[in-house]
Scaffold this motif. Sequence first.
Motif, PDB file in Angstrom:
ATOM      1  N   THR A 144      -2.772  35.246  26.694  1.00  0.00           N
ATOM      2  CA  THR A 144      -3.379  36.251  25.823  1.00  0.00           C
ATOM      3  C   THR A 144      -2.268  37.000  25.101  1.00  0.00           C
ATOM      4  O   THR A 144      -1.223  37.311  25.684  1.00  0.00           O
ATOM      5  CB  THR A 144      -4.223  37.230  26.651  1.00  0.00           C
ATOM      6  OG1 THR A 144      -5.264  36.490  27.298  1.00  0.00           O
ATOM      7  CG2 THR A 144      -4.829  38.314  25.784  1.00  0.00           C
ATOM      8  N   ILE A 145      -2.513  37.302  23.836  1.00  0.00           N
ATOM      9  CA  ILE A 145      -1.469  37.888  23.005  1.00  0.00           C
ATOM     10  C   ILE A 145      -1.990  39.158  22.341  1.00  0.00           C
ATOM     11  O   ILE A 145      -3.107  39.197  21.812  1.00  0.00           O
ATOM     12  CB  ILE A 145      -1.001  36.882  21.933  1.00  0.00           C
ATOM     13  CG1 ILE A 145      -0.411  35.651  22.616  1.00  0.00           C
ATOM     14  CG2 ILE A 145       0.022  37.510  20.986  1.00  0.00           C
ATOM     15  CD1 ILE A 145      -0.156  34.491  21.707  1.00  0.00           C
TER      16      ILE A 145
ATOM     17  N   ASP B 108      -0.425  38.788  27.881  1.00  0.00           N
ATOM     18  CA  ASP B 108       0.734  38.112  28.462  1.00  0.00           C
ATOM     19  C   ASP B 108       1.958  38.276  27.572  1.00  0.00           C
ATOM     20  O   ASP B 108       3.087  38.379  28.061  1.00  0.00           O
ATOM     21  CB  ASP B 108       0.423  36.627  28.648  1.00  0.00           C
ATOM     22  CG  ASP B 108      -0.766  36.401  29.575  1.00  0.00           C
ATOM     23  OD1 ASP B 108      -0.670  36.802  30.739  1.00  0.00           O
ATOM     24  OD2 ASP B 108      -1.785  35.852  29.113  1.00  0.00           O
ATOM     25  N   TYR B 109       1.735  38.265  26.274  1.00  0.00           N
ATOM     26  CA  TYR B 109       2.809  38.487  25.300  1.00  0.00           C
ATOM     27  C   TYR B 109       2.393  39.612  24.359  1.00  0.00           C
ATOM     28  O   TYR B 109       1.212  39.735  24.006  1.00  0.00           O
ATOM     29  CB  TYR B 109       3.053  37.233  24.442  1.00  0.00           C
ATOM     30  CG  TYR B 109       3.667  36.073  25.169  1.00  0.00           C
ATOM     31  CD1 TYR B 109       5.046  35.858  25.159  1.00  0.00           C
ATOM     32  CD2 TYR B 109       2.870  35.162  25.860  1.00  0.00           C
ATOM     33  CE1 TYR B 109       5.610  34.782  25.825  1.00  0.00           C
ATOM     34  CE2 TYR B 109       3.412  34.082  26.520  1.00  0.00           C
ATOM     35  CZ  TYR B 109       4.794  33.892  26.502  1.00  0.00           C
ATOM     36  OH  TYR B 109       5.350  32.826  27.158  1.00  0.00           O
TER      37      TYR B 109
ATOM     38  N   LYS C  10       6.783  43.735  29.824  1.00  0.00           N
ATOM     39  CA  LYS C  10       6.043  42.816  28.979  1.00  0.00           C
ATOM     40  C   LYS C  10       6.974  41.756  28.385  1.00  0.00           C
ATOM     41  O   LYS C  10       8.153  42.023  28.115  1.00  0.00           O
ATOM     42  CB  LYS C  10       5.352  43.579  27.837  1.00  0.00           C
ATOM     43  CG  LYS C  10       4.148  44.384  28.284  1.00  0.00           C
ATOM     44  CD  LYS C  10       3.048  43.471  28.787  1.00  0.00           C
ATOM     45  CE  LYS C  10       1.870  44.228  29.340  1.00  0.00           C
ATOM     46  NZ  LYS C  10       0.878  43.324  29.925  1.00  0.00           N
ATOM     47  N   ARG C  11       6.435  40.571  28.170  1.00  0.00           N
ATOM     48  CA  ARG C  11       7.175  39.550  27.432  1.00  0.00           C
ATOM     49  C   ARG C  11       6.985  39.847  25.943  1.00  0.00           C
ATOM     50  O   ARG C  11       5.863  39.807  25.433  1.00  0.00           O
ATOM     51  CB  ARG C  11       6.670  38.160  27.791  1.00  0.00           C
ATOM     52  CG  ARG C  11       7.133  37.702  29.172  1.00  0.00           C
ATOM     53  CD  ARG C  11       6.629  36.312  29.500  1.00  0.00           C
ATOM     54  NE  ARG C  11       5.223  36.334  29.890  1.00  0.00           N
ATOM     55  CZ  ARG C  11       4.531  35.254  30.241  1.00  0.00           C
ATOM     56  NH1 ARG C  11       5.096  34.058  30.204  1.00  0.00           N
ATOM     57  NH2 ARG C  11       3.269  35.352  30.606  1.00  0.00           N
ATOM     58  N   ILE C  12       8.091  40.142  25.288  1.00  0.00           N
ATOM     59  CA  ILE C  12       8.032  40.672  23.921  1.00  0.00           C
ATOM     60  C   ILE C  12       8.501  39.619  22.931  1.00  0.00           C
ATOM     61  O   ILE C  12       9.538  38.971  23.126  1.00  0.00           O
ATOM     62  CB  ILE C  12       8.920  41.932  23.789  1.00  0.00           C
ATOM     63  CG1 ILE C  12       8.558  42.970  24.858  1.00  0.00           C
ATOM     64  CG2 ILE C  12       8.784  42.537  22.401  1.00  0.00           C
ATOM     65  CD1 ILE C  12       9.573  44.104  24.960  1.00  0.00           C
ATOM     66  N   VAL C  13       7.742  39.485  21.848  1.00  0.00           N
ATOM     67  CA  VAL C  13       8.162  38.680  20.702  1.00  0.00           C
ATOM     68  C   VAL C  13       8.436  39.655  19.563  1.00  0.00           C
ATOM     69  O   VAL C  13       7.516  40.334  19.085  1.00  0.00           O
ATOM     70  CB  VAL C  13       7.075  37.662  20.292  1.00  0.00           C
ATOM     71  CG1 VAL C  13       7.517  36.881  19.050  1.00  0.00           C
ATOM     72  CG2 VAL C  13       6.774  36.712  21.439  1.00  0.00           C
ATOM     73  N   ILE C  14       9.691  39.762  19.149  1.00  0.00           N
ATOM     74  CA  ILE C  14      10.069  40.699  18.096  1.00  0.00           C
ATOM     75  C   ILE C  14      10.054  39.965  16.766  1.00  0.00           C
ATOM     76  O   ILE C  14      10.763  38.973  16.583  1.00  0.00           O
ATOM     77  CB  ILE C  14      11.457  41.312  18.354  1.00  0.00           C
ATOM     78  CG1 ILE C  14      11.534  41.922  19.759  1.00  0.00           C
ATOM     79  CG2 ILE C  14      11.780  42.369  17.305  1.00  0.00           C
ATOM     80  CD1 ILE C  14      12.916  42.432  20.134  1.00  0.00           C
TER      81      ILE C  14
END
Length: 451
Positions: A6-7, A43-44, A72-76
Amino acid sequence: MGNKPTIAVSHLGCEKNRVDTEHMLGLLVQAGYSVDTNEDLADYVIVNTCSFIQAAREESVRTLVELAEARKRIVITGCMAQHFQEELLEEIPEAVALVGTGDYHKIVEVIERAESGERVKEVSPEPTYIADETTPRYRTTTEGVAYLRIAEGCDYRCAFCIIPHLRGNQRSRTIESIVAEAQQLAAERVQELILISQITTNYGLDIYGKPKLAELLRALGEVDIPWIRMHYAYPTGLTSDVIAAIREVPNVLPYLDLPLQHSHPEVLRAMNRPWQGQVNDQIIERIKAAIPNAVLRTTFIVGFPGETEEHFEHLMQFVQRHEFDHVGVFTFSPEEGTPAYDLPQQLPQAVMESRREALMQIQQPISLQKNRLEIGRVVNVLIEQENPDTGELIGRSARFSPEVDGLVYVSGEAQLGTLVPVVIQDADVYDLYGRVAVAADLFCAHPLTVL
């Protein structure tokens, strides 16, 4: 499909960033990912960052730190990812991926690679991508409004601006592509389309050899959307053809967002803006003569290096003389990598803040006077919110662009996402107040008062 993470997406920054966010959401949903607004359940978390000025970077950093502390798993993604690649990877170990401003269309692949354990860096040195009408999109605006990006990047090199470094040179979409997306949005019952790019008046120069904004506006005039609004009309690009199109195309609002930045020729020259004497005065007078009902918004930067009291006084007189409907004022922010960063005669922050306050004090009675002229008129209002406790409706008239201008507070009943006639009963410096019009109001109103 059920095994996919889940994002959540945290959007920061301007409307151009918002469009990037909407395309990432659309691509993820198309690929079968669950998208949740609750970051705690995700999740992200994709953080679409802004890096335009120091204050924007600080907001982005605060968001990233809070998410990192929550493990948290982060996407920048976005401008900060483009700007500070190595620093972010080093300082935020929770960042599992970095995605540049020209690479957001690869977001599904990036998530897949991150899921396999890779720490992903997907940042093109020179952004060249621009999404079109075929790119999936999940809108995050209110249901009646959509932003439509007609071009990306910028060929100008203003001394204070880092945008070309972050987003590359200008790349326009074709008129056919833009009209196709506008038609898609019309089918979704969008009532207001806001055209955005970095320099909207330069639209088409890179693909057609000359600006084609007038032709684009006339083509969009055939699309069944009541309001078409332009942002970021660089003043020197407001040719007679463009002005004629604004005047003649019924659904193009006579609303012009002119990023003037200053009035004094010496400051404009230092900013690497059009600086020839009186150029801005002439353009504004030409607009007012050609479009008497034009709504003019502008932004200014105070405290640019070397700005003297004489320069600032010139700016205050300029604002008083032209009586803009809406004015935004920013203090100069020295951005590393821009020519203005190293200029001598940098002004103290206290001086800049004082000048900003003084200029806003000049503008406020002008804005109040402009708003009070609306009292007694019947104007169309796009209804966007409803207060669940009081039932009061909140929307905007054609004079107000979302998030940067005022609101209209409305009593009565109306559906969200619709345009309704409203009798304006009161006004303050920023906002209007009224009630949903009845038949008698419309019968008594002069035909030119309903916009």
